[in-house]
Design a protein around this motif. Structure first.
Motif, short mmCIF file in Angstrom:
data_model
loop_
_atom_site.label_atom_id
_atom_site.label_comp_id
_atom_site.label_asym_id
_atom_site.label_seq_id
_atom_site.Cartn_x
_atom_site.Cartn_y
_atom_site.Cartn_z
N ILE A 1 36.12 39.23 41.51
CA ILE A 1 35.82 40.41 40.72
C ILE A 1 35.86 40.02 39.25
O ILE A 1 36.84 39.43 38.78
N LEU A 2 34.78 40.31 38.54
CA LEU A 2 34.67 39.97 37.14
C LEU A 2 34.87 41.21 36.26
O LEU A 2 34.44 42.30 36.62
N VAL A 3 35.50 40.99 35.13
CA VAL A 3 35.76 42.05 34.16
C VAL A 3 34.90 41.81 32.92
O VAL A 3 34.85 40.68 32.41
N SER A 4 34.25 42.87 32.45
CA SER A 4 33.48 42.81 31.22
C SER A 4 34.26 43.53 30.12
O SER A 4 34.31 44.76 30.11
N PRO A 5 34.92 42.80 29.21
CA PRO A 5 35.70 43.47 28.17
C PRO A 5 34.86 44.39 27.29
O PRO A 5 35.36 45.40 26.78
N SER A 6 33.58 44.06 27.09
CA SER A 6 32.70 44.89 26.27
C SER A 6 32.13 46.08 27.04
O SER A 6 31.59 47.01 26.45
N ILE B 1 30.35 36.31 43.63
CA ILE B 1 30.67 37.45 42.78
C ILE B 1 30.52 38.73 43.61
O ILE B 1 29.44 39.03 44.10
N THR B 2 31.62 39.46 43.77
CA THR B 2 31.59 40.67 44.61
C THR B 2 31.86 41.94 43.82
O THR B 2 31.91 43.03 44.41
N GLY B 3 32.03 41.84 42.51
CA GLY B 3 32.21 43.04 41.71
C GLY B 3 32.25 42.73 40.23
O GLY B 3 32.67 41.65 39.82
N ARG B 4 31.75 43.68 39.42
CA ARG B 4 31.79 43.58 37.95
C ARG B 4 32.30 44.91 37.45
O ARG B 4 31.67 45.94 37.67
N ILE B 5 33.43 44.90 36.75
CA ILE B 5 34.08 46.15 36.35
C ILE B 5 34.38 46.15 34.85
O ILE B 5 34.33 45.11 34.19
N GLN B 6 34.70 47.33 34.34
CA GLN B 6 35.09 47.47 32.94
C GLN B 6 36.58 47.17 32.79
O GLN B 6 37.35 47.23 33.75
N LEU B 7 36.98 46.87 31.55
CA LEU B 7 38.37 46.51 31.28
C LEU B 7 39.33 47.62 31.67
O LEU B 7 40.41 47.36 32.22
N GLU B 8 38.95 48.88 31.43
CA GLU B 8 39.86 49.99 31.75
C GLU B 8 40.06 50.17 33.24
O GLU B 8 40.99 50.86 33.67
N ASP B 9 39.20 49.56 34.06
CA ASP B 9 39.34 49.64 35.52
C ASP B 9 40.05 48.43 36.11
O ASP B 9 40.04 48.22 37.32
N LEU B 10 40.68 47.62 35.24
CA LEU B 10 41.29 46.36 35.68
C LEU B 10 42.26 46.54 36.84
O LEU B 10 42.20 45.80 37.83
#
Length: 361
Positions: free
Chosen positions: A349-354, A322-331
């Motif tokens: 890179i993982l996206v957190s929809p919440s 895992i090299t990144g966790r971002i918000q949905l708006e930054d997809l």
């Protein structure tokens, strides 16, 4: 709720859509994290492929564009549809994201439902997706995981299942020596599965950052730079002149395929796990003269329980990938653009929809 919606080539929009509900035999899931897959990038740059057009559906859901993206995800059970008694609200889960024709045999003894007519994926062909705050999924495709597994790591169980199925198809066993072409996410996860089985792993990768990630993550015993060394010769030197038992092509690059053919021992296995968007100029004469066994691998089939056990038992640690966790708006800006233009700096890179659990700006 918010969702990333695929309209077409280079057209993904973050929109407000209605929340789904759990119908009979369905599980409503609050999505925790969703990974960005290479297939998502292909859809963005070159699609639609698995995704539908505004006029033509591509899956048994019958949906047309726009559809919600995301097929590598984890989450928490939010509600249960009628008839489900073996899960509880609050259970942590991952999803095997298939869309199959009704009536397809998906029982525990099936070895080919992933090859059935019109196979597609939730989050590509319709059916909701993990790049949304919630989705409803048929119970068959929901796999419970131990709550000790962090949900960000759990989102990598789907691509790990791709790697596991490829290794299974290759026939790899403890004591073998394998060479992998490419240290992208699938190449690295393939190495992790192989090493968990007791296979010695050599990875060939141009990027120095990815070579180091292969070593640091434990996905490889040796990481070679094909621009600096003759990979096939190095593999032969490491094996006392014999050559590798198995090779995995994870790049869809012709030069890599050629190198792997040279690195294999006679009667070795060459497993193609990458998706090719073009025809290969394959050396059939070399295949014949070395009696190479060429195999393909796609997706997974009844592999999730074994893959989950590998993670729960600690035999594979998914955290290093895992090299990144971002918000949905930054997809697009922090997700797609990074993986397209600076992919040597990122694995998954993982996206957190919440918006929960994202990395600091």
């Amino acid at each position: 709720m918010r969702a990333a919606r695929y309209y077409g080539n280079k057209d993904i929009r973050i929109e407000e859509i209605d929340e789904p509900t759990a119908g009979a035999g369905e599980v409503l899931i609050d999505v925790a994290f969703c990974g960005i897959c290479g297939t998502d990038l292909h859809e963005y740059l070159d699609g639609p492929i698995f995704c539908p057009t505004p006029d033509t559906p591509t899956s048994w859901t019958g949906e047309t564009a726009p559809v919600t993206l995301g097929h590598e995800f984890s989450g928490v059970v939010a509600a249960l549809g009628e008839g489900i008694t073996d899960l509880e609200v609050g259970d942590t889960v991952v999803v095997e994201p298939y869309i199959l024709k009704d009536g397809t045999d998906t029982g525990p003894d099936s070895t080919d439902y992933h090859l059935s007519e019109g196979m597609n994926f939730i989050g590509l062909g319709g059916g909701g997706g993990g790049l949304a705050e919630k989705l409803a999924v048929r119970r068959r495709w929901v796999h419970k995981i131990d709550p000790s597994i962090p949900l960000d790591q759990a989102a990598l169980i789907e691509p790990l299942a791709v790697a596991y199925h490829g290794v299974q198809r290759s026939g790899a066993k403890a004591g073998d020596i394998a060479v992998i072409g490419g240290a992208g996410p699938i190449g690295l996860l393939t190495g992790a599965v192989l090493r968990a089985l007791g296979v010695t792993v050599v990875i060939s990768e141009l990027s120095s950052l990815r070579r180091q990630k292969a070593l640091d993550s434990g996905a490889a015993d040796h990481a070679l730079d094909p621009a600096a060394v003759d990979v096939a010769q190095e593999v032969h030197d490491l094996t006392g002149g014999k050559g590798a038992d198995i090779a995995f092509e994870a790049t869809s690059v012709q030069a890599v395929l050629d190198t792997l053919m040279d690195a294999l021992r006679p009667t070795g296995v060459l497993l193609n796990i990458s998706i090719w968007g073009h025809r290969s100029d394959f050396d059939m004469h070399k295949l014949v003269m070395k009696e190479i066994d060429l195999r393909g691998s796609i997706g997974y089939v009844n592999n999730h329980p074994a893959v989950i056990e590998l993670v729960e038992s600690g035999k594979i640690d998914l955290a290093p990938f895992i090299t990144g966790r971002i918000q949905l708006e930054d997809l697009i800006d922090k997700g797609f653009d990074t993986l397209i233009h600076r992919n040597e700096t990122a694995v998954k890179i993982l996206v957190s929809p919440s918006g929960k659990g994202v990395d600091p700006a």
